[in-house]
Motif scaffolding. Sequence first.
Motif, PDB file in Angstrom:
ATOM      1  N   LEU A 153       0.818  -1.189  -0.030  1.00 57.47           N
ATOM      2  CA  LEU A 153      -0.045  -0.179   0.092  1.00 57.47           C
ATOM      3  C   LEU A 153       0.771   1.163   0.161  1.00 57.47           C
ATOM      4  CD1 LEU A 153      -2.746  -1.055   2.561  1.00 57.47           C
ATOM      5  CD2 LEU A 153      -3.080  -0.912   0.148  1.00 57.47           C
ATOM      6  N   GLY A 202       1.103   2.188  -3.376  1.00 59.22           N
ATOM      7  CA  GLY A 202      -0.270   2.462  -3.951  1.00 59.22           C
ATOM      8  C   GLY A 202      -0.872   1.153  -4.626  1.00 59.22           C
ATOM      9  N   THR A 203       0.001  -0.001  -4.736  1.00 61.27           N
ATOM     10  CA  THR A 203      -0.475  -1.351  -5.287  1.00 61.27           C
ATOM     11  C   THR A 203      -1.706  -1.950  -4.525  1.00 61.27           C
ATOM     12  OG1 THR A 203       1.589  -1.751  -6.128  1.00 61.27           O
ATOM     13  CG2 THR A 203       0.005  -3.340  -6.273  1.00 61.27           C
ATOM     14  N   PRO A 204      -2.671  -1.871  -5.153  1.00 58.50           N
ATOM     15  CA  PRO A 204      -4.003  -2.541  -4.739  1.00 58.50           C
ATOM     16  C   PRO A 204      -3.768  -4.131  -4.187  1.00 58.50           C
ATOM     17  CG  PRO A 204      -4.657  -1.393  -6.825  1.00 58.50           C
ATOM     18  CD  PRO A 204      -3.218  -1.688  -6.601  1.00 58.50           C
ATOM     19  N   TYR A 218      -7.670  -1.564   5.095  1.00 56.56           N
ATOM     20  CA  TYR A 218      -8.676  -0.974   4.372  1.00 56.56           C
ATOM     21  C   TYR A 218      -9.749  -0.183   4.973  1.00 56.56           C
ATOM     22  CZ  TYR A 218      -7.010  -2.839  -0.004  1.00 56.56           C
ATOM     23  OH  TYR A 218      -6.102  -3.074  -1.268  1.00 56.56           O
ATOM     24  N   ARG A 254      -5.185   3.118  -6.906  1.00 52.81           N
ATOM     25  CA  ARG A 254      -3.822   3.618  -6.386  1.00 52.81           C
ATOM     26  C   ARG A 254      -3.868   4.907  -5.954  1.00 52.81           C
ATOM     27  NH1 ARG A 254       0.560   6.283  -8.203  1.00 52.81           N
ATOM     28  NH2 ARG A 254       2.623   5.296  -7.520  1.00 52.81           N
ATOM     29  N   ASN A 255      -4.751   5.916  -6.624  1.00 54.07           N
ATOM     30  CA  ASN A 255      -4.574   7.319  -6.125  1.00 54.07           C
ATOM     31  C   ASN A 255      -5.258   7.429  -4.702  1.00 54.07           C
ATOM     32  OD1 ASN A 255      -3.118   8.250  -8.049  1.00 54.07           O
ATOM     33  ND2 ASN A 255      -4.954   8.781  -9.410  1.00 54.07           N
ATOM     34  N   ARG A 256      -6.535   6.629  -4.688  1.00 50.47           N
ATOM     35  CA  ARG A 256      -7.029   6.618  -3.299  1.00 50.47           C
ATOM     36  C   ARG A 256      -6.344   6.084  -2.148  1.00 50.47           C
ATOM     37  NH1 ARG A 256     -11.537   5.758  -6.982  1.00 50.47           N
ATOM     38  NH2 ARG A 256     -11.389   3.438  -6.905  1.00 50.47           N
ATOM     39  N   ILE A 257      -5.714   5.093  -2.522  1.00 52.04           N
ATOM     40  CA  ILE A 257      -4.944   4.440  -1.535  1.00 52.04           C
ATOM     41  C   ILE A 257      -3.774   5.527  -1.145  1.00 52.04           C
ATOM     42  CG2 ILE A 257      -2.857   2.827  -0.832  1.00 52.04           C
ATOM     43  CD1 ILE A 257      -4.674   0.943  -2.963  1.00 52.04           C
ATOM     44  N   LEU A 258      -3.045   6.194  -1.772  1.00 50.89           N
ATOM     45  CA  LEU A 258      -1.985   7.140  -1.653  1.00 50.89           C
ATOM     46  C   LEU A 258      -2.631   8.312  -0.963  1.00 50.89           C
ATOM     47  CD1 LEU A 258       0.153   6.983  -5.090  1.00 50.89           C
ATOM     48  CD2 LEU A 258       0.556   5.804  -2.931  1.00 50.89           C
ATOM     49  N   ARG A 296      -4.917   8.275   1.350  1.00 52.61           N
ATOM     50  CA  ARG A 296      -5.100   7.985   2.542  1.00 52.61           C
ATOM     51  C   ARG A 296      -4.119   7.356   3.602  1.00 52.61           C
ATOM     52  NH1 ARG A 296      -9.463   7.904  -0.589  1.00 52.61           N
ATOM     53  NH2 ARG A 296     -11.750   8.420   0.380  1.00 52.61           N
ATOM     54  N   HIS A 297      -2.870   7.415   2.984  1.00 51.64           N
ATOM     55  CA  HIS A 297      -1.624   7.196   3.716  1.00 51.64           C
ATOM     56  C   HIS A 297      -1.641   7.612   5.058  1.00 51.64           C
ATOM     57  CE1 HIS A 297       1.598   5.552   0.646  1.00 51.64           C
ATOM     58  NE2 HIS A 297       0.219   4.961   0.654  1.00 51.64           N
TER      59      HIS A 297
END
Length: 581
Positions: A488, A491-493, A511, A545-549, A551-552
């Motif tokens: 994560l 950014g890899t799902p 998550y 990926r953008n959503r993961i990054l 919410r770091h």
Amino acid sequence: DLDEARAHLERALALQPDSFEALMGLATLCQETKDYARMAELAHRAHQLRPDRPEPPGLMGSSKLVRHLFSEAIEFLREAVRLAPGEPEHRVMLGRGLAALGRPQEAIEEYDRAIALRPLPQWRLEAGSVVPVIADSVEQILWWRRRCERCLDQLLAEDLGPADPRLLAVNNLGFYLGYHGMNDRPIAEKAAAVQLKLRPDLAWTAPGLEKRRPARDKGDPIRVGVASSNLAGDHTIGLLFRGLIRRLPRDRFHVTAIDLSGNPEFAKEVGPLADAWIQAGKRLEKARERIAALGLDVLVFADIGMEGASYFLAFARMAPVQMALYGHPVTTGLRSLDYFVSWGRAEPADAQDHYTERLIAPTDLPAWYEPLLPSGQAASRSELGLPEGRRLYGCAQSAFKIHPDMDRLFAGILDRDREGVIVLVKGMDPHWDALLRQRLARSVGDRLERIVWIDRMGIERFMAFNASCDVMLDTVHFCGLRTSLDALAVGTPIVTWPGAMMRGRQTFGLYESMGLGECVAHCAEEYVEKAFGMATDGERRAAARNRILARHDCIYRNEKGVMSLATSIETGWTGLPVKLA
């Protein structure tokens, strides 16, 4: 005194470099102090002098075993047995090595030969608690678990006779049992009861402990000790918990870091983060006394089950309140531990049923994790030895985490995506990979040609591997935590299917912390479809990926994680009611 003894032996060896007795004496002392590289070098020199003696290859095998070089260890341990077939200790070591290598039936045969020579109940417990490292099927898992329970029941029922008071039965069940996807509490409690039957002295209580709690002044910082063999270096435990040791608020806590490994890097890497630190030493009795002498209010074991030192220490009562952290997220089975500190977002509704200890499950993960981002240009697929022009489904978990229930998921993904390749990371020993490959050859058939293994790698290449994969596949029953945090971070799902227990729900918990759910599956078919859809739809993958990054901050360097541990310790100390999040 070990330092004095070592200095004496070093002087003797300097005077007589070819002294077999001095070499072996110093090698044995190095084993006591966990200086395994020096131990192996001295034992090798002794073996060259006296190739007819079994002790040097025995020590060389032991040094390989503790460094997880299992196949190499077996060669030396077999040589020790060949040279002294009537000495049971060498057969027990060979049994331990074969069990670690993933040859359980051969391991039991060696244990049986040792027990025939010297029928110690400790060795019977070890033999009875052997389980496969790489499970061949769910049916095989059930068979071995039933065998373990029968052995424990028999040992509890029998009059065992005298046990060797110097020996501790290696806790074979403490680690691999957790990867079966079942509730380990009944077996863990029976195993602990057998250990106490063999060694009642394990239940040692520090003198004067009962007077300590009432004497505490209100408002004083709670004196906390955090104990582990794995706090230094790049071990997952250190990466998760060192930041907590540093950041626990000092107006509320006085923190002592306790090393159980003798790691020389501990003083430099962990000591400065705490208010105080000690190295408890290898000898159980001395380690208990040193920890008790700290006058702690709360003793926290970070990862009971990862190795033997913390497990056997935790039978004792060294502080008024004793806790286990989720570093190895399986109950200890020990009544001497008051609480198990877990994670509410990852625990199921029936979580307390899985623990002997009272469960404390704060909403936020008690961790402080720094994302390990590549420092420069990440290695390309070709540089990593990965196939180019194919969709890559990475599964970065250890071989023993890949439960037989993963096989149908692999097969489903490879059926769904004819251009897809599943990438696994090689295990610590080539024999583990061979066992897994044999199982997959039966379960996935000719799809096996699209499953590849890559070498184990350092952190820079590992992060590049995460970034190179289109999607990561989380393992069922015991999923990733650090590996998920690393994927994560770039950014890899990760597609995950939450299991029945916390150890199979950690990625789901991450998550949940980020408020993301599109990669969470609830059945095998949904797991396959989510993995396929994420890998084949570039726009969807980029958006994920953008959503993961974005919410770091919910999972990295999270001050809420520090407060989770702080509140958990205070809950234990004050005896407040325990509630699930």
